[in-house]
Design an enzyme around this catalytic site. Structure first.
Site, PDB file in Angstrom:
ATOM      1  N   ARG A   1       0.380  12.791  -3.992  1.00 46.42           N
ATOM      2  CA  ARG A   1       0.709  14.188  -4.315  1.00 46.42           C
ATOM      3  C   ARG A   1       1.142  14.992  -3.096  1.00 46.42           C
ATOM      4  NH1 ARG A   1      -4.522  15.540  -7.449  1.00 46.42           N
ATOM      5  NH2 ARG A   1      -5.062  13.355  -7.257  1.00 46.42           N
TER       6      ARG A   1
ATOM      7  N   GLU B   1     -13.386  11.514  -3.562  1.00 45.81           N
ATOM      8  CA  GLU B   1     -14.331  12.012  -4.567  1.00 45.81           C
ATOM      9  C   GLU B   1     -14.596  10.967  -5.650  1.00 45.81           C
ATOM     10  OE1 GLU B   1     -13.119  15.668  -6.473  1.00 45.81           O
ATOM     11  OE2 GLU B   1     -15.160  16.148  -7.084  1.00 45.81           O
TER      12      GLU B   1
HETATM   13  O1  LIG Z   1     -10.796  14.989   0.005  1.00 48.59           O
HETATM   14  P1  LIG Z   1     -10.843  13.694  -0.735  1.00 48.59           P
HETATM   15  O2  LIG Z   1     -12.165  13.463  -1.411  1.00 48.59           O
HETATM   16  O3  LIG Z   1     -10.453  12.539   0.118  1.00 48.59           O
HETATM   17  O4  LIG Z   1      -9.816  13.776  -1.943  1.00 48.59           O
HETATM   18  C1  LIG Z   1      -8.539  14.358  -1.848  1.00 48.59           C
HETATM   19  C2  LIG Z   1      -7.462  13.389  -2.209  1.00 48.59           C
HETATM   20  O5  LIG Z   1      -7.605  12.931  -3.569  1.00 48.59           O
HETATM   21  C3  LIG Z   1      -6.366  13.021  -4.231  1.00 48.59           C
HETATM   22  O6  LIG Z   1      -5.575  11.881  -4.034  1.00 48.59           O
HETATM   23  P2  LIG Z   1      -5.720  10.515  -4.835  1.00 48.59           P
HETATM   24  O7  LIG Z   1      -6.321   9.491  -3.914  1.00 48.59           O
HETATM   25  O8  LIG Z   1      -6.383  10.744  -6.146  1.00 48.59           O
HETATM   26  O9  LIG Z   1      -4.236  10.015  -5.001  1.00 48.59           O
HETATM   27  P3  LIG Z   1      -2.916  10.607  -5.686  1.00 48.59           P
HETATM   28  O10 LIG Z   1      -2.443  11.743  -4.820  1.00 48.59           O
HETATM   29  O11 LIG Z   1      -2.006   9.444  -5.633  1.00 48.59           O
HETATM   30  O12 LIG Z   1      -3.237  11.054  -7.084  1.00 48.59           O
HETATM   31  C4  LIG Z   1      -5.709  14.214  -3.594  1.00 48.59           C
HETATM   32  O13 LIG Z   1      -4.308  14.193  -3.786  1.00 48.59           O
HETATM   33  C5  LIG Z   1      -6.100  14.066  -2.144  1.00 48.59           C
HETATM   34  O14 LIG Z   1      -5.198  13.255  -1.420  1.00 48.59           O
HETATM   35  N1  LIG Z   2     -11.221  17.419  -8.227  1.00 48.69           N
HETATM   36  C1  LIG Z   2     -10.041  16.898  -7.912  1.00 48.69           C
HETATM   37  N2  LIG Z   2      -8.925  17.307  -8.566  1.00 48.69           N
HETATM   38  C2  LIG Z   2      -7.725  16.780  -8.243  1.00 48.69           C
HETATM   39  N3  LIG Z   2      -7.552  15.852  -7.291  1.00 48.69           N
HETATM   40  C3  LIG Z   2      -8.638  15.431  -6.631  1.00 48.69           C
HETATM   41  N4  LIG Z   2      -8.791  14.531  -5.626  1.00 48.69           N
HETATM   42  C4  LIG Z   2     -10.091  14.468  -5.317  1.00 48.69           C
HETATM   43  N5  LIG Z   2     -10.794  15.307  -6.066  1.00 48.69           N
HETATM   44  C5  LIG Z   2      -9.911  15.916  -6.897  1.00 48.69           C
END
Ligand SMILES: O=P(O)(O)OC[C@H]1O[C@H](OP(=O)(O)OP(=O)(O)O)[C@H](O)[C@@H]1O
Ligand SMILES: Nc1ncnc2[nH]cnc12
Length: 179
Positions: free
Chosen positions: A68, A105
């Protein structure tokens, strides 16, 4: 100081929240609901660029997190005429890569960066949609440091404060919307 409160309010109103996704107990904050409305996406772009100019004026390179973060980082890089560098999940980047494991998370993964993509001493701004536990940004900071470059800061649209991710990030953090 940022005097864009009314614009930030519009962005916040357009973030959809989904309880118990992808796991029970997590409220998923969805950036894609902003992208569905071009005028709101344009507003977010404007806010991001202004925040970079005022908070990180010395930045030389924009790096963003898979996936993202890729929706935002290139918008900023192109506007400011800076190089854009992707930090990708394991196994997606060709050539010599540097890796770092992390937990977030709702899971665990590995981030990688192409060794040749950043030069020694370069001032890098990390961009992502959201800060939760901070695992992703912490690992990304480590990757930039392994490249012998400098993290000037981290910029996210959304910060989930209860998860205390800011404590895990060693670089100056700037978030636009806090929950
Ligand atoms: O602070 P954190 O606990 O590390 O979480 C934050 C991360 O989680 C999500 O990515 P995700 O790994 O779900 O991948 P995506 O962007 O491909 O959906 C979001 O886009 C952040 O990069
Ligand atoms: N609560 C949340 N919503 C969207 N993206 C996430 N990545 C980690 N935690 C998230």
């Amino acid at each position: 100081m940022n005097d864009d409160t009314s614009k930030v309010d519009i962005i916040k109103k357009h973030i959809s929240s989904y309880p118990d996704f992808p796991k029970k107990g997590i409220i998923f904050r969805d950036l894609f609901s902003i992208l569905r409305e071009p005028s709101v996406f344009a507003l977010l772009k404007e806010i991001l660029i202004n925040r970079v100019k005022s908070n990180f004026p010395n930045v030389e390179c924009i790096a963003a997190l898979d996936s993202r973060g890729f929706l935002l980082g290139p918008l900023i890089a192109l506007d400011l005429q800076l190089p854009f560098v992707p930090i990708r999940k394991r196994g997606k980047l060709p050539g010599k890569v540097i890796s770092e494991e992390y937990s977030l998370e709702y899971g665990k993964d590995v981030f990688e960066i192409q060794q040749e993509s950043i030069t020694q001493g370069e001032k890098v701004l990390l961009v992502d949609d959201l800060l939760a536990t901070g695992g992703s940004l912490r690992a990304s900071c480590k990757l930039i440091e392994k490249c012998e470059a400098v993290v000037v800061g981290c910029l996210v649209v959304i910060e989930i404060q209860a998860l205390k991710g800011a404590e895990k990030v060693d670089a100056p953090l700037h978030s636009i919307i806090k929950y």
